[in-house]
Design a protein around this motif. Structure first.
Motif, short mmCIF file in Angstrom:
data_model
loop_
_atom_site.label_atom_id
_atom_site.label_comp_id
_atom_site.label_asym_id
_atom_site.label_seq_id
_atom_site.Cartn_x
_atom_site.Cartn_y
_atom_site.Cartn_z
N GLY A 19 0.85 -1.19 0.00
CA GLY A 19 0.00 0.00 0.00
C GLY A 19 0.88 1.24 0.00
N HIS A 20 0.27 2.37 -0.20
CA HIS A 20 1.02 3.62 -0.19
C HIS A 20 1.71 3.79 1.16
CE1 HIS A 20 -0.32 4.86 -4.06
NE2 HIS A 20 -1.57 5.13 -3.72
N PRO A 21 3.01 4.03 1.16
CA PRO A 21 3.73 4.13 2.42
C PRO A 21 3.33 5.35 3.25
CG PRO A 21 5.17 4.69 0.58
CD PRO A 21 3.91 4.14 -0.01
N GLU A 22 2.68 6.35 2.64
CA GLU A 22 2.26 7.56 3.39
C GLU A 22 1.04 7.31 4.26
OE1 GLU A 22 4.09 8.83 -0.56
OE2 GLU A 22 2.58 7.38 0.11
N ILE A 23 0.36 6.17 4.07
CA ILE A 23 -0.88 5.91 4.82
C ILE A 23 -0.56 5.60 6.28
CG2 ILE A 23 -2.86 4.37 5.04
CD1 ILE A 23 -2.74 3.97 1.99
N TYR A 24 -1.14 6.39 7.17
CA TYR A 24 -1.03 6.12 8.61
C TYR A 24 -2.25 5.35 9.09
CZ TYR A 24 -0.14 6.85 13.59
OH TYR A 24 0.10 6.65 14.93
N VAL A 25 -3.45 5.84 8.76
CA VAL A 25 -4.66 5.07 9.04
C VAL A 25 -5.51 5.02 7.78
CG1 VAL A 25 -4.70 5.61 11.50
CG2 VAL A 25 -5.97 7.06 9.92
N MET A 26 -6.17 3.91 7.55
CA MET A 26 -7.08 3.73 6.43
C MET A 26 -8.46 3.40 6.99
SD MET A 26 -6.07 -0.08 4.96
CE MET A 26 -7.44 -0.06 3.79
N GLY A 27 -9.44 3.22 6.06
CA GLY A 27 -10.78 2.89 6.51
C GLY A 27 -11.51 4.08 7.09
N CYS A 28 -11.29 5.25 6.48
CA CYS A 28 -11.97 6.47 6.93
C CYS A 28 -13.05 6.86 5.92
CB CYS A 28 -10.99 7.63 7.07
SG CYS A 28 -9.67 7.35 8.28
N ARG A 29 -14.12 7.47 6.41
CA ARG A 29 -15.19 7.94 5.52
C ARG A 29 -15.02 9.41 5.19
NH1 ARG A 29 -20.69 10.00 5.80
NH2 ARG A 29 -21.96 9.12 4.11
N ASN A 30 -15.00 10.25 6.21
CA ASN A 30 -14.84 11.69 5.97
C ASN A 30 -14.16 12.32 7.20
OD1 ASN A 30 -15.02 14.08 4.58
ND2 ASN A 30 -17.15 14.48 5.10
N PRO A 31 -12.87 12.09 7.34
CA PRO A 31 -12.14 12.59 8.52
C PRO A 31 -11.77 14.06 8.34
CG PRO A 31 -10.63 11.42 7.10
CD PRO A 31 -11.98 11.34 6.43
N TRP A 32 -12.78 14.93 8.41
CA TRP A 32 -12.56 16.30 7.95
C TRP A 32 -12.02 17.21 9.04
CZ3 TRP A 32 -16.33 20.77 7.44
CH2 TRP A 32 -17.22 20.82 8.49
N ARG A 33 -11.91 16.75 10.26
CA ARG A 33 -11.22 17.51 11.30
C ARG A 33 -10.34 16.58 12.11
NH1 ARG A 33 -11.41 20.41 8.41
NH2 ARG A 33 -12.46 22.40 8.18
N ILE A 34 -9.02 16.79 12.00
CA ILE A 34 -8.08 15.96 12.72
C ILE A 34 -7.31 16.82 13.71
CG2 ILE A 34 -7.87 14.42 10.73
CD1 ILE A 34 -5.12 15.60 10.19
N SER A 35 -6.70 16.15 14.70
CA SER A 35 -5.89 16.85 15.69
C SER A 35 -4.87 15.87 16.23
CB SER A 35 -6.78 17.39 16.83
OG SER A 35 -6.02 18.12 17.76
N VAL A 36 -3.73 16.39 16.66
CA VAL A 36 -2.67 15.55 17.20
C VAL A 36 -2.34 16.03 18.61
CG1 VAL A 36 -0.33 14.67 16.88
CG2 VAL A 36 -1.75 15.19 14.88
N ASP A 37 -2.37 15.12 19.55
CA ASP A 37 -1.99 15.43 20.93
C ASP A 37 -0.50 15.75 20.96
OD1 ASP A 37 -1.33 15.37 23.67
OD2 ASP A 37 -2.82 13.83 24.11
N GLN A 38 -0.18 16.99 21.33
CA GLN A 38 1.21 17.43 21.28
C GLN A 38 2.05 16.85 22.42
OE1 GLN A 38 2.45 19.26 18.61
NE2 GLN A 38 0.40 18.71 17.87
N LYS A 39 1.40 16.17 23.35
CA LYS A 39 2.14 15.51 24.43
C LYS A 39 2.44 14.06 24.09
CE LYS A 39 2.01 14.58 29.42
NZ LYS A 39 1.25 14.78 30.68
N THR A 40 1.45 13.35 23.58
CA THR A 40 1.60 11.91 23.32
C THR A 40 1.88 11.59 21.87
OG1 THR A 40 -0.76 11.61 22.90
CG2 THR A 40 -0.02 11.44 25.20
N GLY A 41 1.53 12.50 20.96
CA GLY A 41 1.64 12.22 19.53
C GLY A 41 0.47 11.42 18.98
#
Length: 906
Positions: free
Chosen positions: A236-258
């Protein structure tokens, strides 16, 4: 993983784990009332994402390609740059992030839809002298999408603490068609856009994923370790972190845990069915790379069935432990990674597992996490109570929830955040370096909204000044005039006891001196001398902080009384019938327009041959008849209007009619197009003025900050008539409406006014009366009572809104409908759920049924169509109860857009 109930029990035994574990001696206990919302920018055009720079500037994007920045120092907004985009099928400028080293390198990342490329670009630009250098663009990643059918492009950018850039992409699949709101897995030859197996479940597609890359200084990127597939791209494309999404239109990353969080907008099915589970929205958490199931699984890995769309034969359930993609549209591997359950999930109906989410439309979004920093010197940073909290929010339901996390980032508890404040479709949120929360509010409908804005939420520490509200009853009339003054609504946010002082200022004096009237909260004062007075209320807390409000008092002239004899408020208007009006005016000084009354009482007769002092203004308004008095604050009001209603503004001004001061629309018309007018008006409101519009001066409004007054004046300047006002003279007349006017108008507003002759030095006063005439088609969300359903936004609904989340025995009530002019009822409906029927009942919830119409399932939540039912002849006005029924399947029945009270044909 410990259970939710066990975690809650441990929390109770451990005494407020989340809020006390970092509570310092300097921090008092959390007080929800200290959360305050400040509007920074209004009149945004479809805002999508924001990013707060280290220096406090707030960058945000609008879908048509604009990148803008708000500067907290100057309080001004500037267009930074613009990229060329296509906005077809919900495309546009959809993602924004600032480089982790933005303060040094000034790099901005944009995710956008170029017109000449069938997909998305993720590009890096450089700001040069505060402007986007278009020649600096470095295209990091581009990926294609099908553009034959709409929708789901998602779009969201976020950096993690390790410098990796996360990119949200949608499944690029039409959500309706023959899937009936369940899994869109249509494998027929001509149904490629209706098959999410081509994208979300396809390891060789960038769609329906969250990608993760590490941008490099030269404008390229590398693939970090830990993504879902190997770097050689064989599976699969190596850039894929998570797959199986429908419309993930707002994402966020916890700056403490990643850890990655995202909101997943789910499908539309209202109930479980033979094809699988009903629709759920999800808040997802990824501690590591994984497959999150769509379109084979949803929520806690509830499985859909395989379906042969040629004959609608339903096959076996998909297996979350070993999902297989056999679609002919799949270009990736067949055997997929096992599916991961959602972190939080909920359907349209109320949900016992997560009751805090409520019910209604669904558009889940995952916001930032917060960690309290005791070393941060900001006095408005969020308190320790919210440390280790994930903030999630709902674009459709208008709420924000604070999800308190354990040390392992599991759910400890879920708390409604500012539940008494109406957020109007929050669309993105981020904490700034000051520890305050910045938010974009999209506005009421799917489209361009006047109430779209950028806001900041602060946690205010220390003593807060009180809020003063002054009003008066019987403040205009002949002397002696007994005036009831009221401080109702005045409060001190810190709960301290206030002192009150009412002072009167005689208008017109060169150096007005105050006269103390009372130190009571709600005194009654008699004015014996004629004149124009401004009565000022000053409230003071024990620390000396004060607030001021004022009301006018006019003594020596009684305000005239104006009454519509015809038409009556709430009547229908039709294109074939002229609107005939008749007025009655009574004035103590001038007399009456009713000659019979004059003969009986000996009163003066008003000169009907001089009608210029009497006028009827007709305005055509869009939408439904306005509800509530002018001074009532509603959740949907823009911030400037809210501030004005909480102040003294509407004691002297009406929006489009004369009171003591000029109509607000007249003020807007006078200053429209004058670039210097806004700040000049702000200065006059704050410092006071005289002689600009008449004899009655305006007192200073020093109780408001300059920022608050700017919001208030900006709202006034935004006012425009929906249509040109047509003015008719005299006490009796006919108003002809054209077919075009009837077609365009949601309602007709008639406002009659009579200006008296004044009384010596006392200026003339105006009496007014207003009636609203209704269109036969009434928007469902404009019902006088809504019990159960929720007003929701939808781009196919008339007026952009409808009633949804409808269950069995829910109802909506329409008051005082003139049924003697009604022959049938038409309901504009749609259903991808249970369907059922609608009954119209007379005057009571259990009253006689006068109309009944079936609502069939048409497989769409926005495919509105009409169903009708005749009614027997009725007389007079009645309350109509619209009741929604389905005894067999009682949840997720239908959506109702409008009700039309069609004329009888006799």
């Amino acid at each position: 993983m410990p259970s939710f109930k066990l975690i809650c029990l441990l929390l109770c035994l451990g005494a407020a784990f989340t809020s006390t574990r970092v509570l310092s001696a300097e921090e008092p206990p959390y007080d929800p009332s200290r959360l305050e919302v400040t509007t920074l920018v209004t009149q945004l055009k479809q805002p999508m994402e924001l990013a707060v720079a280290p220096d406090g500037r707030v960058f945000y994007i609008e879908i048509k390609g604009q990148l803008k920045v708000y500067d907290p120092t100057t309080r001004q907004t500037e267009l930074v740059g613009e990229v060329e985009v296509t906005t077809a099928q919900e495309n546009g400028l959809i993602g924004l992030a600032l480089d982790p080293s933005f303060a040094e390198n000034h790099w901005v990342y944009l995710q956008y839809s170029p017109p000449e490329f069938p997909g998305q670009h993720v590009s890096r630009f450089t700001l040069v002298d505060g402007k986007l250098d278009m020649g600096s663009e470095k295209i990091l990643l581009q990926y294609e999408e099908q553009r034959l059918q709409c929708c789901h492009h998602a779009g969201s950018l976020e950096f993690g603490p390790d410098g990796c850039l996360f990119i949200g992409t949608g499944d690029n699949t039409h959500p309706h068609g023959d899937s009936h709101g369940y899994a869109p897995i249509d494998e027929r030859d001509d149904k490629f856009p209706w098959d999410a197996q081509k994208s979300s479940a396809n390891t060789k597609s960038y769609n329906g994923k969250v990608l993760r890359i590490r941008p490099l200084a030269d404008g390229t990127y590398e693939v970090p370790d830990g993504n879902l597939f190997s770097k050689d791209g064989s599976q699969g494309h190596p850039e894929i972190y998570v797959m199986g999404c429908r419309n993930p239109w707002r994402i966020s990353v916890d700056q403490k845990t990643g850890y990655l969080y995202w909101g997943e907008v789910g499908p539309d099915a209202g109930n479980d069915g033979p094809r699988g589970p009903r629709g759920y929205d999800e808040i997802n958490q990824a501690k590591q790379a994984g497959n999150f199931g769509w379109p084979y699984f949803i929520a806690d890995n509830q499985a859909y069935h395989d379906v042969d769309f040629t004959n609608e034969k339903i096959g076996a359930k998909f297996d979350p432990a070993q999902p297989v993609n056999d679609s002919p549209n799949n270009t990736g591997i067949r055997e997929l990674p096992p599916a991961t359950e959602a972190f939080i999930y909920y359907p349209a109906a109320a949900f016992e597992k997560f009751p805090e989410v409520g019910s209604g439309g669904r558009t889940a979004c995952a916001g930032p996490t917060y960690d309290f920093d005791a070393a941060n010197p900001s006095t408005t940073k969020f308190p320790p109570h919210f440390s280790r909290c994930l903030f999630v929010y709902e674009w459709s339901r208008h709420w924000i929830l604070a999800v308190h996390l354990t040390a392992e980032s599991e759910i400890a508890s879920i708390e409604p955040f500012m539940p008494n404040h109406k957020f109007t479709r929050p669309v993105d949120m981020q904490f700034g370096p000051d520890g305050a929360l910045y938010m974009l509010e999209y506005g009421e409908t799917w489209g361009v909204n006047d109430d779209a804005k950028l806001v900041r939420i602060d946690y205010v520490r220390g003593n807060r000044p009180p809020t003063a509200i002054a009003s008066a009853e019987n403040n205009t009339g002949k002397q002696p005039l007994a005036v009831k003054l009221s401080s109702s609504g005045t409060l001190d946010k810190d709960g301290q006891e206030l002192s009150y002082a009412w002072n009167a200022y005689r208008a017109g004096a060169e150096k007005p001196t105050p006269r103390l009237l009372s130190t009571e909260a709600n005194p009654e004062i008699t004015f014996d001398e004629s004149g124009v007075y401004n009565v000022e209320l000053t409230v003071t807390d024990p620390s000396g902080a004060e607030a001021v409000a004022s009301v006018p008092v006019i003594v020596g002239n009684a305000r005239p009384s104006v009454t519509f004899l015809a038409p009556q408020d709430g009547d229908f208007f039709d294109s074939l019938a002229a609107i005939g009006y008749r007025l009655k005016v009574n004035d103590i000084e001038d007399g009456t327009s009713d000659f019979e009354e004059a003969d009986q009482t000996g009163a003066l007769e008003i000169d009907l041959e001089a009608p210029r002092r009497t006028a009827v203004n007709m305005t055509l308004g869009t939408g439904s008849i306005p509800r509530g008095p002018g001074g009532e604050v509603t959740d949907n009001d823009p911030i400037g209007l809210r501030l004005m209603k909480k102040s003294d503004c509407f004691n002297c001004h009406a929006v489009d009619g004369l009171r003591v001061g000029p109509p607000l629309v007249k003020i807007a018309e006078k200053y429209r197009g004058n670039d210097q007018a806004l700040e000049a008006s702000v200065k006059r409101v704050r410092e006071g003025s005289a002689g600009v519009w008449g004899k009655v001066p305006m007192l200073p409004h020093s109780q408001h900050s300059t920022e608050e007054i700017r919001d208030m004046v900006a709202w006034v300047f935004s006012l425009e008539k929906d249509n040109a006002v047509r003015v008719f003279d005299g006490f009796v007349g006919n108003i002809e409406l054209t077919d075009a006017e009837v077609e365009k108008a949601g309602y007709v507003q008639l406002e009659a006014s009579y200006q008296d002759l004044g009384a010596g030095e006392i200026p003339p006063l105006v009496g007014t009366a207003k009636v609203f005439l209704r269109q036969r088609k009434i928007e469902a969300e404009a019902a006088d009572e809504i019990a159960g359903p929720r007003p929701l936004g939808g781009h196919t609904a008339s007026g952009g809104k409808f009633l949804g989340a409808i269950n069995h025995n829910h109802f909506a009530r329409f008051d005082q409908i003139p049924l003697d002019r009604v022959g049938s009822l038409t309901f504009r409906v749609t259903s991808a759920g249970s369907g059922g029927r609608i009954e119209a009942r007379l005057d009571a919830l259990d009253g006689p049924v006068i109309a009944s119409a079936p609502v069939e399932v048409n497989g769409s939540w926005d495919g509105f169509h009409d169903v009708s039912s005749p009614i027997e002849p009725q007389s007079g006005r009645h309350d109509i109860y619209i009741v929604f029924l389905n005894e067999d399947q009682q949840g997720g029945l239908m959506n109702l857009d409008s009700v039309t009270f069609a004329p009888n044909t006799q």
